[in-house]
Enzyme design. Structure first.
Site, PDB file in Angstrom:
ATOM      1  CD  GLU A  92       6.651   2.809  -3.875  1.00 51.84           C
ATOM      2  OE1 GLU A  92       6.485   2.510  -4.922  1.00 51.84           O
ATOM      3  OE2 GLU A  92       7.498   1.877  -3.221  1.00 51.84           O
ATOM      4  N   GLY A 142       3.795   3.350  -7.245  1.00 52.01           N
ATOM      5  CA  GLY A 142       4.868   4.345  -7.671  1.00 52.01           C
ATOM      6  C   GLY A 142       4.887   5.837  -7.466  1.00 52.01           C
ATOM      7  CB  ALA A 147       4.689   0.372 -11.248  1.00 49.40           C
TER       8      ALA A 147
END
Ligand code: T1G
Length: 678
Positions: A105, A102, A63
């Protein structure tokens, strides 16, 4: 801002490409672009498979940390990933660089993951005081199992692609130079097959069959995670992946994530993330300053510091010529380095070949002449100005022009040392911390005449040898030791006034330091520098030495030690201190742990404010970087200056005034103003 996401069609495969330098952080524009591209692929019947990849140095590295703490802007990552995973068309992540947080992910929400051998994958959120917040703690265990997921989610360290393949996180490794083509071919080979979804995996049942793995893992990490909130939350999240449905598990993850995101520890650790990077920048040295090539290093002194310093360069593949005055000292130093490497190899952290490779770069010598062609020479000789000036004058004669001459001094004046040479511009301080091959901090001491290219070179070199560097001006003790002396002064004052010395240690331990000053004294040896005359007692340490209490080395110092070196406070020492205080006319009284903590830490903050006021540090966050990397200040409080801002600079000022301790004008001004140093 142009859309960082573009798509390219390769027959029936849509390649979604992110171009968001420097690390393809998943900022709002990237998330929106990803969402639109996935909708484009799902809505187009001519597209039968999708590949997601990134331009630049890496696959998505997480992120965008700069967005944290600000109001969220959609689309959010979890929803974008759920939509992607729900697709019946195979979606393949094509990974290079570091798929982190992220980014990992995103890869987990893809149906398949292919990676080049040099890639790494990880979930480093715990290093920011967080846990993964886009279902990483729920998809990862279902894909690779709770046992394999725990080190990734709780430790936060990335693993190489080969290991990722071994645990099932990566489906296959592809050509280092043919990532996109190989990923497209892989995607085509999966068309028409039912797509595997990590959220539907069952590997997490290992945590159901053996629920003790979570407590065993927590116990194995106890020392490392002491005081941190995120690692325990991470364990709970991974455990939930075996106990709850996927939807419930994601809800549990969100709960844990939100609590951490809004906590002080994550704010502190995100502060540190940027502080460490900022420290490597010197505001008034242009970023494109030409660097001096460092192909060969000289080290003077093969003792503890010289040997440790040398190992940093050998481990980074840089040849070192090490100079001593006597053969036996040279041999001793060389064999200590070899033993250190062999110990590391025994722990499996390096191969025997790597040991030989490192030692093969070492050239021991007794002659200054062998330093002539070094690009950088670092002296780690006795801490005496005369000795250092003799060494620098000799180096100035022998070493080629344009070479950097650095001192490892921990407090001597670099400008005065530089006067012993005709090249003051090439003189700089490189203050390593013992053990120099382990401690990450490097204080780079900038002399009045130190050249920009010398500074830029040393800052760049610090990253190459795995150090975290911060620049200090020339003042006694530079940044770290100057602040340490204030804490030490108070520690000694406090026990003279009646504070239990073990309370002083315990206050610092409970705050998060690895150990307190009196424990440290016992470890290093109380008798270091003792004059050996038991009848001459002018300090508490001399009183202890007179009582033959030398520290851990002879089983008793401030504390009594058992065979396992467990410490017990000693009534004899308490009495020795009380007697000494009485002789000095010091009244003794009970002192609370709160007073101890405030008197130990607030003067450090005050000294930090003075360091800033005098321009001895570029920024307050550099002081945080120094104390976290050089002295074990607990990372989860962000360092002394960030911590002071968190508790309130006005609180620090009030505390100092309560104990009639000095308050610097800079601290007072900041406390009255913004409450922040930078
Ligand atoms: N966000 C914003 N900026 C970042 C960034 C990030 N994630 N990572 C790096 N930068 C900036 C950095 O500040 C520097 O800026 C420049 O990029 C180069 O970085 C939802 C919530 C990827 C291994 O923790 O580990 O995902 O100083 O000097 O040495 O569950 O950057 O140039 O102005 O470090 O080549 C998780 C953090 C986020 C990865 C590259 N991800 N980054 O190292 O370059 S939380 C991370 C790194 C998350 C999800 C959760 C490293 C790197 P500037 P650099 P590098």
């Amino acid at each position: 801002m142009t859309n960082p996401i573009r798509t390219e069609r390769h027959d029936n495969v849509l390649v979604v490409i992110s171009d968001n330098p420097p690390v393809n952080a998943l900022g709002q524009a990237v998330r929106a672009g990803l969402k639109n591209a996935i909708e484009e692929a799902l809505g187009d019947s001519a597209i039968e498979a999708v590949v997601i990849r990134c331009d630049g140095q890496t696959f998505f590295a997480g992120a965008d940390i700069t967005e944290f703490g600000k109001p969220p802007v959609g689309p959010n990552l979890p929803e974008t990933l759920d939509a992607m995973e729900a697709s019946d068309k195979p979606v393949v992540a094509a990974i290079h660089g570091t798929a982190l947080g992220g980014g990992c992910e995103v890869a987990l929400a893809c149906h398949y993951r292919v990676a080049v051998p040099s890639a790494k994958l990880g979930l480093p959120e715990v290093k920011l005081g967080l846990i993964p917040g886009a279902a990483g703690t729920q998809r990862m265990p279902r894909l690779v199992g709770a046992e394999a997921a725990l080190p990734l989610v709780v430790g936060g360290n990335p693993i190489p692609a080969k290991k990722a393949e071994a645990i099932g996180l990566v489906d296959t490794l592809v050509g280092e130079d043919s990532l996109e083509a190989d990923a497209i071919a892989f995607a085509k080979s999966k068309i028409g097959q039912p797509v595997p979804r990590a959220s539907e995996g069952t590997a997490n049942e290992d945590g159901v069959r053996d629920p003790d793995i979570f407590d065993r893992f927590r116990a194995s990490q106890a020392r490392r995670i002491r005081g941190f909130d995120a690692p325990n939350a991470a364990i709970e999240a991974v455990k939930a992946a075996g106990q709850l449905s996927y939807a419930e598990g994601v809800k549990k993850e969100r709960e844990l994530f939100t609590k951490l995101m809004t906590g002080t520890q994550s704010a502190a650790m995100r502060h540190y993330f940027f502080a460490e990077r900022a420290a490597n920048k010197i505001d008034d040295v242009p970023r494109d300053t030409p660097l001096i090539p460092i192909k060969k290093v000289g080290v003077i002194g093969a003792g503890t510091m010289g040997g440790g310093i040398t190992m940093n360069f050998l481990s980074a593949g840089i040849p070192v010529t090490i100079l001593e005055m006597a053969q036996d000292a040279l041999d001793r130093g060389t064999s200590v380095m070899r033993k250190n490497y062999e110990n590391t190899a025994r722990k499996g952290r390096m191969s025997d070949a790597q040991v030989e490779q490192a030692m093969g770069l070492l050239t021991p010598t007794l002659s200054y002449d062998d330093l002539a062609d070094c690009d950088l020479v670092i002296e780690a000789v006795y801490e005496s100005m005369d000795v250092k000036k003799q060494v620098f004058s000799k180096l100035d004669e022998v070493v080629k022009e344009g070479a950097i001459l650095a001192s490892n001094t921990s407090y001597l004046d670099i400008d005065e040392i530089a006067t012993a040479t005709k090249r003051p511009g090439y003189v700089v301080g490189m203050h390593f911390f013992s053990p120099a091959n382990v401690m990450k901090l490097l204080e780079v001491v900038r002399g009045e005449k130190t050249r920009d290219d010398v500074l830029a070179t040393v800052m760049k070199l610090s990253k190459k040898i795995g150090k975290v560097a911060a620049v200090s001006g020339v003042c006694p003790g530079f940044i770290g030791n100057r602040m340490l002396s204030k804490r030490q002064e108070q520690a000694n004052e406090l026990i003279m006034e009646g504070a239990n010395y073990w309370d002083v240690d315990d206050v610092l331990l409970e705050f998060g330091f690895p150990m307190g000053p009196f424990q440290m004294g016992d470890l290093a040896g109380i008798d270091i520098g003792w004059h050996r005359d038991p009848t001459k007692v002018t300090t508490i340490r001399e009183a202890l030495c007179a009582a033959e209490r030398f520290g851990q080395k002879n089983g008793k110092g401030f504390y009594d030690y058992d065979e396992a070196r467990n410490r017990t406070p000693s009534d004899e020492v308490k009495q020795i201190i009380a007697d000494f205080a009485a002789r000095e006319g010091k009244e003794q009284r009970e002192i609370s742990k709160d007073e101890i903590r405030e008197r130990l830490l607030y003067p450090m903050v005050n000294e930090g404010a003075k360091i800033l006021e005098e321009g001895m540090a570029q920024r307050a966050s550099d002081i945080d970087v120094v104390w976290i990397n050089g002295y074990g200040w607990p990372l989860y409080t962000g360092g002394p200056m960030f911590w002071a801002q968190t508790i309130g600079l006005d609180t620090v000022v009030a505390g100092l005034e309560k104990y009639e301790l000095p308050v610097s004008a800079h601290l007072r001004e900041k406390a009255r103003g913004t409450g922040k140093f930078d």
